[in-house]
Design a protein around this motif. Structure first.
Motif, PDB file in Angstrom:
ATOM      1  N   GLU A 367       0.810  -1.225   0.000  1.00  0.00           N
ATOM      2  CA  GLU A 367       0.000   0.000   0.000  1.00  0.00           C
ATOM      3  C   GLU A 367       0.844   1.277   0.000  1.00  0.00           C
ATOM      4  O   GLU A 367       0.663   2.162   0.833  1.00  0.00           O
ATOM      5  N   GLY A 368       1.774   1.362  -0.944  1.00  0.00           N
ATOM      6  CA  GLY A 368       2.569   2.574  -1.070  1.00  0.00           C
ATOM      7  C   GLY A 368       3.790   2.634  -0.171  1.00  0.00           C
ATOM      8  O   GLY A 368       4.567   3.586  -0.239  1.00  0.00           O
ATOM      9  N   GLY A 369       3.998   1.618   0.679  1.00  0.00           N
ATOM     10  CA  GLY A 369       5.160   1.588   1.565  1.00  0.00           C
ATOM     11  C   GLY A 369       5.736   0.192   1.641  1.00  0.00           C
ATOM     12  O   GLY A 369       5.658  -0.581   0.692  1.00  0.00           O
ATOM     13  N   SER A 374       7.834  -4.217  12.971  1.00  0.00           N
ATOM     14  CA  SER A 374       7.972  -3.346  14.139  1.00  0.00           C
ATOM     15  C   SER A 374       6.861  -2.300  14.191  1.00  0.00           C
ATOM     16  O   SER A 374       6.429  -1.883  15.266  1.00  0.00           O
ATOM     17  N   HIS A 375       6.377  -1.867  13.016  1.00  0.00           N
ATOM     18  CA  HIS A 375       5.287  -0.889  12.969  1.00  0.00           C
ATOM     19  C   HIS A 375       3.924  -1.549  12.746  1.00  0.00           C
ATOM     20  O   HIS A 375       2.925  -0.854  12.548  1.00  0.00           O
ATOM     21  N   ASN A 376       3.907  -2.906  12.726  1.00  0.00           N
ATOM     22  CA  ASN A 376       2.653  -3.641  12.553  1.00  0.00           C
ATOM     23  C   ASN A 376       1.950  -3.250  11.252  1.00  0.00           C
ATOM     24  O   ASN A 376       0.725  -3.159  11.192  1.00  0.00           O
ATOM     25  N   MET A 589     -14.713  -2.637   2.011  1.00  0.00           N
ATOM     26  CA  MET A 589     -13.833  -3.353   2.933  1.00  0.00           C
ATOM     27  C   MET A 589     -12.375  -2.971   2.743  1.00  0.00           C
ATOM     28  O   MET A 589     -11.552  -3.173   3.639  1.00  0.00           O
ATOM     29  N   ALA A 590     -12.045  -2.407   1.591  1.00  0.00           N
ATOM     30  CA  ALA A 590     -10.661  -1.981   1.355  1.00  0.00           C
ATOM     31  C   ALA A 590     -10.230  -0.983   2.420  1.00  0.00           C
ATOM     32  O   ALA A 590      -9.117  -1.060   2.967  1.00  0.00           O
ATOM     33  N   ASP A 595      -7.147   0.185   7.208  1.00  0.00           N
ATOM     34  CA  ASP A 595      -7.018   0.739   8.549  1.00  0.00           C
ATOM     35  C   ASP A 595      -6.534  -0.325   9.540  1.00  0.00           C
ATOM     36  O   ASP A 595      -5.667  -0.064  10.374  1.00  0.00           O
ATOM     37  N   LYS A 596      -7.068  -1.527   9.416  1.00  0.00           N
ATOM     38  CA  LYS A 596      -6.737  -2.609  10.348  1.00  0.00           C
ATOM     39  C   LYS A 596      -5.257  -3.007  10.264  1.00  0.00           C
ATOM     40  O   LYS A 596      -4.606  -3.254  11.285  1.00  0.00           O
ATOM     41  N   PHE A 597      -4.727  -3.042   9.024  1.00  0.00           N
ATOM     42  CA  PHE A 597      -3.354  -3.497   8.833  1.00  0.00           C
ATOM     43  C   PHE A 597      -2.412  -2.337   8.493  1.00  0.00           C
ATOM     44  O   PHE A 597      -1.316  -2.557   7.980  1.00  0.00           O
ATOM     45  N   GLY A 598      -2.850  -1.111   8.796  1.00  0.00           N
ATOM     46  CA  GLY A 598      -2.067   0.061   8.422  1.00  0.00           C
ATOM     47  C   GLY A 598      -0.899   0.356   9.331  1.00  0.00           C
ATOM     48  O   GLY A 598      -0.056   1.187   9.006  1.00  0.00           O
ATOM     49  N   GLY A 599      -0.839  -0.283  10.476  1.00  0.00           N
ATOM     50  CA  GLY A 599       0.298  -0.082  11.357  1.00  0.00           C
ATOM     51  C   GLY A 599       0.021   0.874  12.492  1.00  0.00           C
ATOM     52  O   GLY A 599      -1.037   1.490  12.604  1.00  0.00           O
ATOM     53  N   ASN A 600       1.016   1.032  13.345  1.00  0.00           N
ATOM     54  CA  ASN A 600       0.892   1.866  14.531  1.00  0.00           C
ATOM     55  C   ASN A 600       0.988   3.350  14.220  1.00  0.00           C
ATOM     56  O   ASN A 600       0.421   4.187  14.904  1.00  0.00           O
TER      57      ASN A 600
END
Length: 708
Positions: A367-369, A374-376, A589-590, A595-600
């Motif tokens: 997703e662009g990164g 470590s940042h989940n 759902m995207a 949001d759920k897997f976007g990290g800390n």
């Protein structure tokens, strides 16, 4: 239910009996497959999975559908300083840490339906025995030498410290938390003895000094001429993927080869590892207290894991004549599989089965990164199941975006679109439509089409073009898969199913056809079901549970890949209950999963979300911002129109598949070295792509224009 299936040697898939060891057969094509051993101190993410284990699994399953003797081995790589440092962080022993992460890997790969013949680990007795035997052979053949060097020593721990057990001030940039092997601030690689104010990670109050220690090194410099000769020969014979060691023109490009290989360390002052065996001679004194360097023993994991699978492991690993070794890995693992380990095999002196085909991938980003544990950020390990997306859909999307020639980007929107637009509207629609017609109109029994058992004639009076096209596409599939072009192979499968949809549509399959021309209707139904049966074998490598569901609905056993379309499900064969293979996923759902897997850390809003907010131009807005807002609004409107659009016709889907394939042809041609001939090929391919797009536009226009 009645099964009537053509009896011929090449129809059904050969499946080993439970408990039966798979062994190579002299004179036949025997396939040995490995995927890079995942390191046992972390959880695999989607990029790790597509980079090696899933790609290898797809090829292993394909090889089995060709009824080739196939063995797929893998396991966790468990020794080394990274394991010791992670164990220290988690307050576990190295063994307990490896037990923990090995179980996570096993669980993850099982959910993704990976078909290892054995998934083991390197911390086994067989591994120790084979590593020590290779070391002894290197010593016997004079490919080991002793060297002394300065190394950090902890007086409090009373032992030498591996580089990852030391931190301190970087001598280059002054950062205070540089590791013994690298500074993350300036990116420079380091030797631990260079650190200023070194500290022991076990106890930072301990005094760290330097002392001289001796280690054994393998003389790669002496082996280099033989290694280079082997690389050139194997690269050409096995059609390797382009990689960092040898390019597509057969030129050795690895900087280490060009600069001349140097002796490489084989031993380490650690406790967690394979013990170094005793060797007579003064230069080997003191080595029994050390263990092997992890990169010396890691690749030996492949034969040692095979030895844990069968006592006859040498039939796989000492038979270059009858066994072809295929190895799958990310680009960062190439050196050790193409230079280091082959050098070890050559130095060992025995007739090893060596690399035949190398299949590498670039990186899959998120997703662009980048994926970041470590940042989940990203999908790691068993978390994929939390989405409710079935394994087949995950496998399809990951292979369809496999980074074969360049880095690729995981996108939730693309993943959902792959399910809804390709799997549901194309593949699933074809299978369900044909099976439901047989169930409702023929009482679930295949009618008599008048066709003889066996291959359909390409000169058939009704379906010559259809049969010829399918046979050409199947050949294209086989060629792609034999060349380990997995993404192209998958695209071909979807093109075949789109052609099946078009066949049903152009044949006018409905109740009227059944009433007015029952013979032709029976023919269309029979041929469509036999195409579905062929598709089960073609789709098996990519989506095994989808294949299993179709086979249950067909009431048929697993079949082998046929090179031509054949009448194999015969008249009188009864099918099971038709059910939908895929379910539509809500496009919204995207954002939920993003949001759920976007990290800390806070993530940038998605382009779609930004576009949804930019619905109008505010008075006084600058021209640049106004243009950006208008562009975003147009994008949002287009996205909404796409989401609300009616399902695409099978003909449009077929054309979209052709365009996708032609686009890939253009990209591959443009990636080749520039030449006058290549420029002509690129121009011709681009013209063909434009023609296909123009025809698709006409088809779409016709589909949207209501009939008078």
């Amino acid at each position: 239910m009645v099964q009537k299936i053509r009896e011929a040697e090449d129809v059904l898939r050969a499946i080993p009996k439970p408990g039966e060891s798979i062994l190579p057969v002299p004179g036949e094509e025997n396939i040995l497959i490995t995927s890079a051993l995942p390191y046992c101190n972390n959880v695999p993410h989607l990029g790790n999975i597509i980079g090696s284990t899933l790609s290898a699994d797809v090829f292993a399953r394909y090889s089995r559908t060709r009824n080739r003797k196939t063995l797929y081995v893998c396991g966790t790589d468990e020794y080394g300083t990274a394991t010791e440092t992670q164990a220290l962080k988690e307050g576990l022993t190295p063994r307990a840490l490896c037990d923990k992460y090995n179980a996570i890997h096993v669980e993850t790969y099982k959910w993704f339906e990976l078909s290892f013949d054995i998934f083991s680990r390197t911390s086994t007795q067989k591994h120790t025995e084979i590593c020590q035997e290779i070391y002894l052979n290197l010593a016997k053949n004079n490919f080991l030498e002793r060297a002394e060097k300065e190394q950090t020593y902890c007086e409090g721990c009373s032992k030498f410290l591996a580089d990852r057990f030391v931190e301190g001030t970087c001598p280059h940039c002054g950062a205070d938390d540089a590791r013994g092997d690298q500074c993350d601030v300036c990116g420079r690689t380091l030797d631990a003895i260079e650190l200023i104010n070194p500290r022991c990670l076990v106890d930072k109050t301990h005094k760290v000094t330097t002392r001289t220690t001796a280690h054994m090194y393998v003389r790669l410099n002496e082996l280099q001429p033989r290694t280079e000769e082997w690389i050139r020969k194997s690269w050409k014979k096995g059609h390797w993927s382009p990689n960092a060691v040898i390019n597509g023109d057969g030129e050795l490009v690895d900087a280490r080869l060009k600069g001349g290989l140097r002796p490489s360390p084989v031993t380490r002052d650690l406790t967690w590892g394979v013990p170094v065996p005793h060797v007579d001679g003064k230069e080997h004194e003191g080595m029994e207290s050390k263990v092997f360097y992890v990169w010396f023993d890691a690749c030996i994991g492949y034969p040692s894991i095979t030895a844990n699978y069968t006592s006859e492991w040498k039939r796989w690993w000492f038979d270059n004549k009858n066994v072809n070794l295929y190895q799958f890995m990310g680009k960062d693992n190439v050196y050790f599989h193409v230079i280091y380990f082959p050098s070890i095999q050559l130095g060992d002196g025995r007739p090893w089965t060596m690399l035949h085909h190398l299949s590498t991938t670039e990186f899959l980003n998120y997703e662009g990164g980048k994926f970041s544990k470590s940042h989940n950020r990203g999908v790691f390990g068993p978390a994929a199941r939390e989405t409710g997306i079935p394994p087949s859909v995950w496998r399809y999307y990951l292979i369809s975006t496999r980074p074969e020639t360049a880095d690729a980007m995981f996108s939730w929107a693309d993943c959902i679109a792959a399910n809804n637009n390709v799997l549901l509207n194309n593949f699933g629609n074809f299978v369900n439509r044909a099976l439901k017609f047989v169930a409702s109109q023929y009482e679930s029994t295949i009618p008599d089409s008048g066709d003889e058992p066996g291959p359909y004639s390409p000169n058939d009076e009704n379906d010559a073009e259809f049969i010829t096209e399918i046979n050409a596409l199947v050949k294209e599939y086989v060629d792609n898969m034999d060349a380990v072009k997995l993404r192209s192979g998958l695209h071909t499968v979807m093109t075949i199913s789109a052609r099946g949809n078009l066949y049903l549509q152009s044949s006018g399959l409905n109740k009227q056809l059944m009433t007015e021309n029952p013979k032709r209707c029976a023919q269309v139904v029979s041929r469509a079901l036999n195409l579905i049966y062929l598709l089960t074998a073609l789709v098996h490598p990519f989506m095994p549970s989808t294949e299993a569901a179709i086979l249950a609905q067909l009431n048929a056993p697993p079949r082998a890949v046929s090179t031509v379309l054949s009448n194999d499900l015969l008249a009188g064969h009864t099918i099971g209950t038709p059910e939908h293979l895929f379910k539509r996923i809500d496009e919204k759902m995207a954002d939920v999963w993003r949001d759920k897997f976007g990290g800390n850390k806070p993530q940038e809003p998605s382009p779609l979300a930004e576009a949804a907010d930019a619905t109008h131009v505010v008075p006084g807005m600058s021209k640049r911002k106004a243009a950006a807002a208008k562009k975003a609004a147009d994008k949002a409107a287009a996205a909404e129109a796409t989401a609300n659009a009616p399902p695409k016709s099978s003909e449009v889907l077929a054309w979209e598949q052709k365009i996708a394939q032609q686009g890939q042809v253009v990209r591959e041609l443009k990636a080749k070295p520039k030449s006058e001939e290549n420029d002509k090929e690129v121009a011709a391919a681009v013209d063909e792509l434009k023609r296909l797009k123009a025809e698709l536009a006409e088809l779409s226009q016709k589909a949207q224009t209501p009939e008078a």
